[in-house]
Design an enzyme around this catalytic site. Structure first.
Site, short mmCIF file in Angstrom:
data_model
loop_
_atom_site.label_atom_id
_atom_site.label_comp_id
_atom_site.label_asym_id
_atom_site.label_seq_id
_atom_site.Cartn_x
_atom_site.Cartn_y
_atom_site.Cartn_z
N HIS A 400 -9.10 -7.37 5.24
CA HIS A 400 -7.81 -6.48 4.44
C HIS A 400 -8.26 -5.16 4.25
O HIS A 400 -7.99 -3.96 4.84
CB HIS A 400 -7.53 -7.10 3.32
CG HIS A 400 -6.35 -6.37 2.33
ND1 HIS A 400 -5.25 -6.65 2.21
CD2 HIS A 400 -6.65 -5.20 1.81
CE1 HIS A 400 -4.51 -5.58 1.58
NE2 HIS A 400 -5.40 -4.71 1.22
N GLU A 401 -9.56 -4.75 3.70
CA GLU A 401 -10.04 -3.67 3.50
C GLU A 401 -10.46 -2.91 4.52
O GLU A 401 -10.22 -1.59 4.73
CB GLU A 401 -11.19 -3.48 2.34
CG GLU A 401 -10.58 -4.17 0.92
CD GLU A 401 -9.80 -3.02 0.23
OE1 GLU A 401 -9.83 -1.87 0.64
OE2 GLU A 401 -9.10 -3.38 -0.87
N HIS A 405 -6.87 -1.93 6.36
CA HIS A 405 -6.33 -0.47 5.98
C HIS A 405 -7.11 0.46 7.03
O HIS A 405 -6.67 1.67 7.20
CB HIS A 405 -6.66 0.05 4.67
CG HIS A 405 -6.02 -0.73 3.45
ND1 HIS A 405 -4.83 -0.75 3.59
CD2 HIS A 405 -6.43 -1.47 2.42
CE1 HIS A 405 -4.12 -1.30 2.43
NE2 HIS A 405 -5.22 -1.87 1.69
N GLU A 459 0.16 -2.47 2.22
CA GLU A 459 -0.74 -3.49 1.51
C GLU A 459 -0.19 -4.87 2.60
O GLU A 459 -1.15 -5.58 2.98
CB GLU A 459 -0.30 -3.85 0.17
CG GLU A 459 -1.09 -2.90 -0.84
CD GLU A 459 -2.32 -2.45 -0.54
OE1 GLU A 459 -3.10 -3.47 -0.12
OE2 GLU A 459 -2.88 -1.39 -0.85
#
Ligand code: ZN
Length: 658
Positions: A400-401, A405, A459
């Site tokens: 995710h990070e 992103h 997100e």
């Protein structure tokens, strides 16, 4: 200081808890016997004490409402009869501020502007201060370039104002002050005729001690940047200079990837009703080396993994730049609550010029009470869920990070007539199979175009990337699961199964954060997870079902078909991800907003029938029992941990209190 920032009575209540422990030496059973209180009553007091310590005061760190003990005033009087000191401590706690129990004015049960009848110690002894006055004084100080994080504001009976500045000396020399020798202003406009005085030495004793200890810590600094950082901390806390604090934060940013990470100061401004004054907080944490290595490998795998995402390189940056992201294990976090991650400093000028640190707190995220129930997970899934949820979450957070992103390109007209893509042959949208016709115009940004939906939408995009790429067995292998070959029957398959189950569960639990009155979502990540759950459910062939056998849905459970993750789950998420990504890339706010509002729409079944069950089963907010470190005679440091019990919580504070 944090106690003092919460309510006037918080300091004496803290002293009362410590005094009672001292009186019984931590033997609470004996205290009950000695004072004639029942064990239930003692337990009620301990519950209150644990909640109080976990929130660093008698107002919830998350929610700002006052909580009161379940033990009656009568029974508490019995308990403190154990010693004169305890009796006095209770007297003081009861007579200060609003005391332990309900206050006469219901407004005071909540933190907020004094003008609205609420409590705020950021405006001490100033019941008549107005919001407008706070604004006007703030504007003047902003113009004078005095930052407010380490201040409080008092309105004196004469109608003048005092800015109380936290500092370890009461009268710092002008050369150490942010405003030099200026120490008062004549106010103008609506406040004309009134004066504003700068008063140093707020929290004097504490700030002085902290400044001294920080200076000592300098000897243990890991490098010159840390030395400089500590010097600036000491200067700021000693003299009240926020410019020195900002300098400490610049050095903190420059200190890349230290083994021990710490930050300290008046940082977050959530609890000041005006949102400008910071709460005192600090933490010390260690880098989790194993996880950092896995994240490093994940970044290295970007070149081979990003092409697996459902868009062409036209919609991707030329060069992958991994976002700053570290996973830490907290040793100690002091403040009114512990976040699961932090992203500081908050100063825009520092963020733009030097950046920031994006940190996730691993042992906060994974902390759970012994045998904590896991609602919505079927009994037959529970053992696997308990075994692999932390691992699955680690994989999810990492992707995710870093790859979530970290990916994506915004198609832009960077200045009039200049494009960061080939305007003559625009990229082909994989959704319409036609050349794109929208992009960001000069001066437009992602958040200026997508507005209020932007943060949750992004997100969701990052979570989708995590759900898609966790199906890559090579990635699961990087985290230590499986052989890298596609195989649902081994541990890698278990982790993947639990990752999908966990996402589905979060999507159900998300309803807690949906407000039926306004039909709005209150939490950006949870809204994103609901979108993904719905995508799972719409994947077809009963890949995921959320259902109950009972009429009132009280046995609501998630049925997720493990054998269909790769065939149904991943493609469904890919389809959503592709749309989210392309609409974002092409500034197509209309299609993007429509899609996101639809997929996060809460219908009658979810909002009216399922949500009450979710609220009923929600797990209480945690408080954390933290360890202490002890400097031994031989110069070594030992770690002391405590039982995750009410008694352990109190004991840890008592032993921290020396
Ligand atoms: Zn995120």
């Amino acid at each position: 200081m944090t106690l003092r920032q919460v309510s006037p009575e918080s300091e004496p209540i803290y002293d009362l808890i410590i005094a009672l422990y001292a009186a019984c030496k931590g033997d609470w059973k004996a205290l009950a016997e000695k004072t004639g209180a029942s064990e239930d009553e003692v337990n009620s007091f301990l519950e209150y004490a644990a909640q109080f310590l976990g929130n660093c005061g008698n107002y919830k760190g998350f929610g700002d409402s006052k909580f009161i003990p379940r033990i009656s005033g009568e029974a508490l009087s019995k308990l403190v009869s154990v010693s004169e000191e305890c009796t006095k401590a209770l007297e003081k706690a009861s007579s200060t501020g609003g005391g332990l129990y309900k206050t006469k004015e219901p407004g005071m049960m909540h933190l907020g502007y004094p003008e609205n009848g609420h409590l705020s110690t950021y405006y001490p002894d100033s019941p008549y201060i107005t919001k407008e006055e706070i604004t006007l004084v703030g504007e003047l100080l902003e113009k004078e370039k005095l930052l407010l994080e380490n201040t409080r504001l008092r309105k004196t009976p004469s109608g003048d104002f005092e800015v109380l500045i936290a500092s370890g000396v009461a009268n710092p020399p002008p050369s150490d002050r942010d405003l030099g020798d200026v120490d008062s202003f004549d106010l103008g406009g609506k406040l004309s005729g009134k004066k504003l005085k700068l008063v140093y030495g707020d929290h004097l004793n504490e700030m002085a001690k902290i400044a001294v200890e920080i200076k000592k810590a300098k000897k243990e600094a890991g490098n010159d940047i840390e030395k400089k950082m500590l010097e600036e901390y000491a200067r700021s806390f000693g003299t009240g200079s926020i410019q020195a604090f900002k300098e400490s934060q610049r050095n903190w940013i420059k200190d890349k990837g230290p083994m021990v990470e710490t930050n300290l100061g008046f940082v977050e401004t959530y609890r000041d009703p005006h949102g400008v004054r910071g709460e005192w907080e600090g933490f010390a944490a260690m880098v989790n080396l194993e996880r950092t290595r896995a994240f490093g490998k994940l970044v290295e795998s970007a070149a081979s993994m990003i092409p697996k995402l459902p868009w062409s390189k036209d919609f991707e940056k030329d060069e992958f730049l991994s976002p700053d992201f570290t996973s830490l294990e907290v040793l100690s976090f002091a403040g009114s609550g512990i976040p699961a991650g932090i992203n500081i400093p908050n100063y825009d000028d520092i963020r733009q010029n030097l950046g920031f640190k994006n940190v996730s707190l691993g042992n906060v995220l994974s902390a759970k009470a012994p045998n904590e129930p896991i609602p919505f997970i079927r009994e037959q899934d529970e053992p696997l869920f308990r075994e692999f949820r932390d691992a699955a979450f680690e994989v999810q957070v990492g992707i995710h990070e870093l790859l979530g992103h970290g990916t994506g390109k915004l198609l832009q007209e960077t200045s009039p007539g200049v494009y960061n893509f080939d305007i003559k042959n625009p990229p082909i949208s994989p959704i319409s199979d036609k050349p794109v016709s929208t992009w960001y115009k000069p001066g437009q940004t992602w958040s200026s175009v997508f507005g209020s939906v932007a943060s949750s939408y992004e997100e969701c995009r990052a979570e989708c990337v995590a759900m898609v790429l966790s199906c890559e067995f090579e990635i699961l292998k990087l985290f230590g699961f499986g052989t890298g070959e596609e195989d649902m029957s081994n541990k890698a398959g278990d982790v993947l199964y639990v990752a999908y189950l966990q996402m589905a569960r979060a999507g159900v639990a998300a309803l807690e954060y949906w407000d039926p009155k306004s039909s709005k979502w209150g939490q950006i990540h949870m809204r994103a997870r609901f979108a993904i759950l719905k995508t799972f459910m719409e994947a077809g062939d009963k890949f995921v079902e959320v259902k109950a056998t009972k009429e009132d849905l009280s046995d609501l459970q998630i049925y997720l078909d493990r054998s269909k993750i790769l065939s149904h789950g991943r493609p469904a998420v890919e389809k959503l991800l592709q749309k989210l990504h392309i609409y974002k890339s092409t500034a197509d706010v209309e299609a993007g907003t429509k899609l996101y509002n639809e997929i996060t729409h809460v219908d009658e079944w979810w909002g009216g029938k399922a949500r009450p069950v979710v609220l009923d089963k929600k797990t209480p907010r945690k408080v954390f029992v933290q360890a202490n470190t002890v400097l031994q005679d031989d110069g070594k440091v030992s770690l002391k941990e405590y039982e995750p019990t009410l008694e352990g919580m109190v004991q840890s504070y008592v032993e921290r209190n020396v």
